[in-house]
Design an enzyme around this catalytic site. Structure first.
Site, PDB file in Angstrom:
ATOM      1  N   TYR A  68      -2.221  -0.965  11.018  1.00 52.48           N
ATOM      2  CA  TYR A  68      -2.439  -1.508   9.680  1.00 52.48           C
ATOM      3  C   TYR A  68      -1.266  -1.148   8.760  1.00 52.48           C
ATOM      4  CZ  TYR A  68      -3.850  -1.860   4.856  1.00 52.48           C
ATOM      5  OH  TYR A  68      -3.845  -2.144   3.516  1.00 52.48           O
TER       6      TYR A  68
ATOM      7  N   LYS B 145       1.884  -3.563   6.720  1.00 47.27           N
ATOM      8  CA  LYS B 145       2.304  -3.581   5.304  1.00 47.27           C
ATOM      9  C   LYS B 145       3.816  -3.345   5.215  1.00 47.27           C
ATOM     10  CE  LYS B 145      -1.333  -4.780   3.806  1.00 47.27           C
ATOM     11  NZ  LYS B 145      -1.585  -5.922   2.955  1.00 47.27           N
TER      12      LYS B 145
ATOM     13  N   SER C  34       0.834  -1.198   0.000  1.00 46.07           N
ATOM     14  CA  SER C  34       0.000   0.000   0.000  1.00 46.07           C
ATOM     15  C   SER C  34       0.873   1.253   0.000  1.00 46.07           C
ATOM     16  CB  SER C  34      -0.849  -0.028   1.269  1.00 46.07           C
ATOM     17  OG  SER C  34      -1.483   1.200   1.477  1.00 46.07           O
TER      18      SER C  34
HETATM   19  P1  NAD Z   1     -10.868  -7.261   1.287  1.00 49.74           P
HETATM   20  O1  NAD Z   1     -11.101  -7.234   2.759  1.00 49.74           O
HETATM   21  O2  NAD Z   1     -11.999  -7.018   0.389  1.00 49.74           O
HETATM   22  O3  NAD Z   1     -10.195  -8.652   0.872  1.00 49.74           O
HETATM   23  C1  NAD Z   1      -9.328  -9.366   1.708  1.00 49.74           C
HETATM   24  C2  NAD Z   1      -9.773 -10.817   1.714  1.00 49.74           C
HETATM   25  O4  NAD Z   1      -8.857 -11.561   2.523  1.00 49.74           O
HETATM   26  C3  NAD Z   1     -11.170 -11.027   2.312  1.00 49.74           C
HETATM   27  O5  NAD Z   1     -11.978 -11.781   1.431  1.00 49.74           O
HETATM   28  C4  NAD Z   1     -10.904 -11.763   3.624  1.00 49.74           C
HETATM   29  O6  NAD Z   1     -11.967 -12.652   3.928  1.00 49.74           O
HETATM   30  C5  NAD Z   1      -9.581 -12.454   3.333  1.00 49.74           C
HETATM   31  N1  NAD Z   1      -8.754 -12.687   4.531  1.00 49.74           N
HETATM   32  C6  NAD Z   1      -8.370 -11.783   5.468  1.00 49.74           C
HETATM   33  N2  NAD Z   1      -7.626 -12.391   6.413  1.00 49.74           N
HETATM   34  C7  NAD Z   1      -7.514 -13.696   6.043  1.00 49.74           C
HETATM   35  C8  NAD Z   1      -6.856 -14.808   6.600  1.00 49.74           C
HETATM   36  N3  NAD Z   1      -6.202 -14.735   7.759  1.00 49.74           N
HETATM   37  N4  NAD Z   1      -6.919 -15.989   5.953  1.00 49.74           N
HETATM   38  C9  NAD Z   1      -7.609 -16.112   4.781  1.00 49.74           C
HETATM   39  N5  NAD Z   1      -8.261 -15.077   4.216  1.00 49.74           N
HETATM   40  C10 NAD Z   1      -8.215 -13.888   4.842  1.00 49.74           C
HETATM   41  O7  NAD Z   1      -9.676  -6.232   1.015  1.00 49.74           O
HETATM   42  P2  NAD Z   1      -9.141  -5.653  -0.375  1.00 49.74           P
HETATM   43  O8  NAD Z   1      -9.515  -4.230  -0.451  1.00 49.74           O
HETATM   44  O9  NAD Z   1      -9.456  -6.572  -1.473  1.00 49.74           O
HETATM   45  O10 NAD Z   1      -7.585  -5.687  -0.074  1.00 49.74           O
HETATM   46  C11 NAD Z   1      -6.767  -6.729  -0.541  1.00 49.74           C
HETATM   47  C12 NAD Z   1      -5.350  -6.455  -0.135  1.00 49.74           C
HETATM   48  O11 NAD Z   1      -4.937  -5.206  -0.664  1.00 49.74           O
HETATM   49  C13 NAD Z   1      -5.128  -6.361   1.375  1.00 49.74           C
HETATM   50  O12 NAD Z   1      -3.893  -6.953   1.679  1.00 49.74           O
HETATM   51  C14 NAD Z   1      -5.073  -4.878   1.633  1.00 49.74           C
HETATM   52  O13 NAD Z   1      -4.308  -4.574   2.771  1.00 49.74           O
HETATM   53  C15 NAD Z   1      -4.400  -4.388   0.363  1.00 49.74           C
HETATM   54  N6  NAD Z   1      -4.694  -2.996   0.045  1.00 49.74           N
HETATM   55  C16 NAD Z   1      -5.996  -2.601  -0.059  1.00 49.74           C
HETATM   56  C17 NAD Z   1      -6.291  -1.266  -0.332  1.00 49.74           C
HETATM   57  C18 NAD Z   1      -7.700  -0.784  -0.389  1.00 49.74           C
HETATM   58  O14 NAD Z   1      -7.934   0.409  -0.156  1.00 49.74           O
HETATM   59  N7  NAD Z   1      -8.663  -1.627  -0.731  1.00 49.74           N
HETATM   60  C19 NAD Z   1      -5.231  -0.363  -0.537  1.00 49.74           C
HETATM   61  C20 NAD Z   1      -3.931  -0.817  -0.461  1.00 49.74           C
HETATM   62  C21 NAD Z   1      -3.669  -2.148  -0.163  1.00 49.74           C
HETATM   63  C1  WQD Z   2      -9.540   9.645   1.008  1.00 55.37           C
HETATM   64  C2  WQD Z   2      -9.768  11.136   1.226  1.00 55.37           C
HETATM   65  C3  WQD Z   2     -10.148  11.707   3.525  1.00 55.37           C
HETATM   66  C4  WQD Z   2     -13.943   9.551   3.923  1.00 55.37           C
HETATM   67  C5  WQD Z   2      -6.944   4.667   3.295  1.00 55.37           C
HETATM   68  C6  WQD Z   2      -5.882   3.967   4.096  1.00 55.37           C
HETATM   69  C7  WQD Z   2      -4.800   3.446   3.201  1.00 55.37           C
HETATM   70  C8  WQD Z   2      -5.358   2.633   2.031  1.00 55.37           C
HETATM   71  C9  WQD Z   2      -6.550   3.252   1.379  1.00 55.37           C
HETATM   72  C10 WQD Z   2      -5.026   0.299   2.371  1.00 55.37           C
HETATM   73  C11 WQD Z   2      -9.057  11.687   2.455  1.00 55.37           C
HETATM   74  C12 WQD Z   2     -11.390  11.990   2.708  1.00 55.37           C
HETATM   75  C13 WQD Z   2     -12.771  10.100   3.443  1.00 55.37           C
HETATM   76  C14 WQD Z   2     -15.018  10.415   4.258  1.00 55.37           C
HETATM   77  C15 WQD Z   2     -13.670  12.300   3.559  1.00 55.37           C
HETATM   78  N1  WQD Z   2      -5.742   1.333   2.373  1.00 55.37           N
HETATM   79  N2  WQD Z   2     -12.641  11.444   3.267  1.00 55.37           N
HETATM   80  N3  WQD Z   2     -14.838  11.766   4.047  1.00 55.37           N
HETATM   81  O1  WQD Z   2      -7.193   7.758   3.910  1.00 55.37           O
HETATM   82  O2  WQD Z   2      -6.222   7.996   1.586  1.00 55.37           O
HETATM   83  O3  WQD Z   2      -6.357   5.770   2.605  1.00 55.37           O
HETATM   84  O4  WQD Z   2      -7.488   3.730   2.352  1.00 55.37           O
HETATM   85  O5  WQD Z   2      -3.862   0.124   2.312  1.00 55.37           O
HETATM   86  O6  WQD Z   2      -3.950   2.710   4.016  1.00 55.37           O
HETATM   87  O7  WQD Z   2      -5.345   4.883   5.044  1.00 55.37           O
HETATM   88  O8  WQD Z   2      -8.426   6.862   1.875  1.00 55.37           O
HETATM   89  O9  WQD Z   2     -10.760   6.830   1.146  1.00 55.37           O
HETATM   90  O10 WQD Z   2     -10.274   6.939   3.621  1.00 55.37           O
HETATM   91  O11 WQD Z   2      -9.820   8.931   2.205  1.00 55.37           O
HETATM   92  O12 WQD Z   2     -13.565  13.509   3.416  1.00 55.37           O
HETATM   93  O13 WQD Z   2     -16.081   9.991   4.729  1.00 55.37           O
HETATM   94  O14 WQD Z   2     -11.170  11.338   1.469  1.00 55.37           O
HETATM   95  O15 WQD Z   2      -9.962  12.699   4.505  1.00 55.37           O
HETATM   96  O16 WQD Z   2      -8.659  12.988   2.145  1.00 55.37           O
HETATM   97  P1  WQD Z   2      -7.008   7.203   2.559  1.00 55.37           P
HETATM   98  P2  WQD Z   2      -9.890   7.321   2.232  1.00 55.37           P
END
Ligand code: NAD
Ligand code: WQD
Length: 362
Positions: free
Chosen positions: A160, A164, A134
């Site tokens: 969190y 990562k 991330s």
């Molecule tokens: P999500 O929660 O939709 O998907 C994660 C999946 O992993 C879920 O289906 C959950 O049931 C499964 N899971 C969690 N822990 C588990 C475990 N111990 N064993 C087996 N399965 C397990 O999340 P997502 O948004 O699809 O994110 C996927 C990956 O991408 C994550 O590693 C997350 O940290 C990373 N990521 C997500 C975002 C985002 O904003 N969505 C941003 C950056 C990184």
């Molecule tokens: C985006 C912008 C908020 C909600 C987070 C995690 C990051 C990553 C993605 C996994 C910001 C604003 C938000 C609301 C708002 N996940 N906002 N009202 O904070 O960039 O990232 O999700 O790895 O680790 O920190 O994403 O979508 O929460 O916010 O004004 O109800 O929207 O302040 O500027 P963020 P976000």
């Protein structure tokens, strides 16, 4: 025979979109997901998201296991049953606020889970992994756009984000210890949007933490208004700026990263990180306006105070992914908003149909 990919967390948001693209690209796929954040999976029963993945790809998974990645013996069994060529590791808990309240759960699931997975892979002789990282590893960026040389790990404000960062450190140490490992860490910026069919997308349970699902729920009338967290940042309109990237672009990014891992001619060596974003910053107010254009509906909002831990701007430099993987985000903001809207409408209609059935005596 085509390569077999084990996908952890394949029933989730990014995992389900990627699994469709993997199947369409001809890969065979085994999914391991304990359904902790995906509705309806259990041993022997496919979660609805994966049933839809199969429909969309017109292909079946090799297998689905409702297994926790911390269960080393169940994972070992899976690796002995299937000749796995590479792993894509999505499984993690991802709610930033919850991680502050439940740090042990996050470190156990995300860090210990990754260690268990890597240990089992090592024992099975599988040494190719694509990891979901991330932009959060950059903390509050010291310069923008952030490239992969930007320092990581400094100023991380929540468990969190640290999970990562720690997993990336583990992967680097592992690659340094044994040249057989080929590890790719994909640093997503802000994933949004849904599959063009609207059939799969992000389905947060309860109140969404992230901006886009919240905006979509306001647009369909499920929630009254959006709280905009601060309009006094040093950004063009004062609201937070982020690099939103379409989930289908991310899915394609995983497929090209995997192609590269498996391609003998262009073997990735060691551990390499790639940013996956668009390189374009979008403010909260710009997102609200884009959603209005996509849905034809105004998104009511109110400016409130800043959210703890937020930074003004985060934008990616994606030139490494472009140069080395030939990957570039192709979808624009309009496509991100339209797809999310269609998907959330679909979910809302699903709820109405389910309610009708519950209430219908016949
Ligand atoms: P999500 O929660 O939709 O998907 C994660 C999946 O992993 C879920 O289906 C959950 O049931 C499964 N899971 C969690 N822990 C588990 C475990 N111990 N064993 C087996 N399965 C397990 O999340 P997502 O948004 O699809 O994110 C996927 C990956 O991408 C994550 O590693 C997350 O940290 C990373 N990521 C997500 C975002 C985002 O904003 N969505 C941003 C950056 C990184
Ligand atoms: C985006 C912008 C908020 C909600 C987070 C995690 C990051 C990553 C993605 C996994 C910001 C604003 C938000 C609301 C708002 N996940 N906002 N009202 O904070 O960039 O990232 O999700 O790895 O680790 O920190 O994403 O979508 O929460 O916010 O004004 O109800 O929207 O302040 O500027 P963020 P976000």
């Amino acid at each position: 025979m085509s390569s077999l990919i084990l996908v952890t967390g394949g029933a989730g948001y990014v995992g389900s979109h990627t699994t469709v693209e993997l199947l369409k690209a001809g890969y065979r796929v085994v999914v391991v997901d304990n359904a902790v954040n995906s509705v309806g999976g259990s041993q022997g029963k496919l979660p609805p998201s994966l049933a839809r993945v199969q429909d969309l790809a017109q292909k079946s998974l090799v297998a689905y296991y409702c297994v926790d990645i911390n269960d080393a013996s169940a994972l070992t069994d899976i690796f002995s049953k299937h000749h796995v060529d590479a792993v894509i590791h999505f499984a993690a808990l991802k709610a930033v606020g919850e991680s502050v309240e439940k740090p042990l759960e996050y470190y156990h699931n995300n860090v210990a889970g990754t260690l268990t997975l890597l240990q089992v892979m090592q024992e099975a002789g599988v040494r190719r992994l694509v990891y979901s990282s991330s932009a959060t590893v950059y903390g509050a960026p010291q310069y923008l756009p952030a490239d992969e040389h930007h320092p990581t790990g400094a100023g991380l404000t929540n468990p969190y984000g640290k999970t990562k960062y720690f997993c990336e450190q583990v992967m680097q140490d592992l690659a340094a210890s044994d040249q057989e490992w080929q590890l790719v860490s994909l640093r997503y910026f802000n994933p949004v949007g849904a599959h063009p069919s609207g059939l799969i997308g992000e389905d947060p349970l309860g109140r969404p933490n992230n901006l886009m699902p919240f905006v979509a729920q306001v647009a369909i009338g499920k929630r009254e208004e959006l709280s905009v967290y601060g309009d006094d940042y040093d950004t063009p309109d004062g609201t937070g700026v982020r690099d939103y990237v379409h989930v289908m672009d991310l899915a394609e990014g995983h497929v090209v990263a995997l192609d590269r891992l498996l391609n003998k001619a262009s073997k990735v060596k060691g551990c390499v990180a790639y940013n996956l974003g668009t390189g374009r910053g979008v403010s909260v107010l710009q997102m609200i306006e884009a959603f209005r254009r996509a849905s034809g509906k105004a998104v009511p909002y109110r400016v409130v105070g800043r959210r703890a831990g937020d930074v003004a701007s985060v934008v990616a430099s994606c030139s490494r992914a472009e140069e080395e993987l030939g990957w570039q985000a192709r979808r624009d903001l309009q496509q991100m908003c339209v797809r999310d809207y269609v998907h959330v409408m679909d979910l809302a209609e699903g709820h109405v149909v389910a309610l009708d059935r519950l209430l219908n005596k016949a």
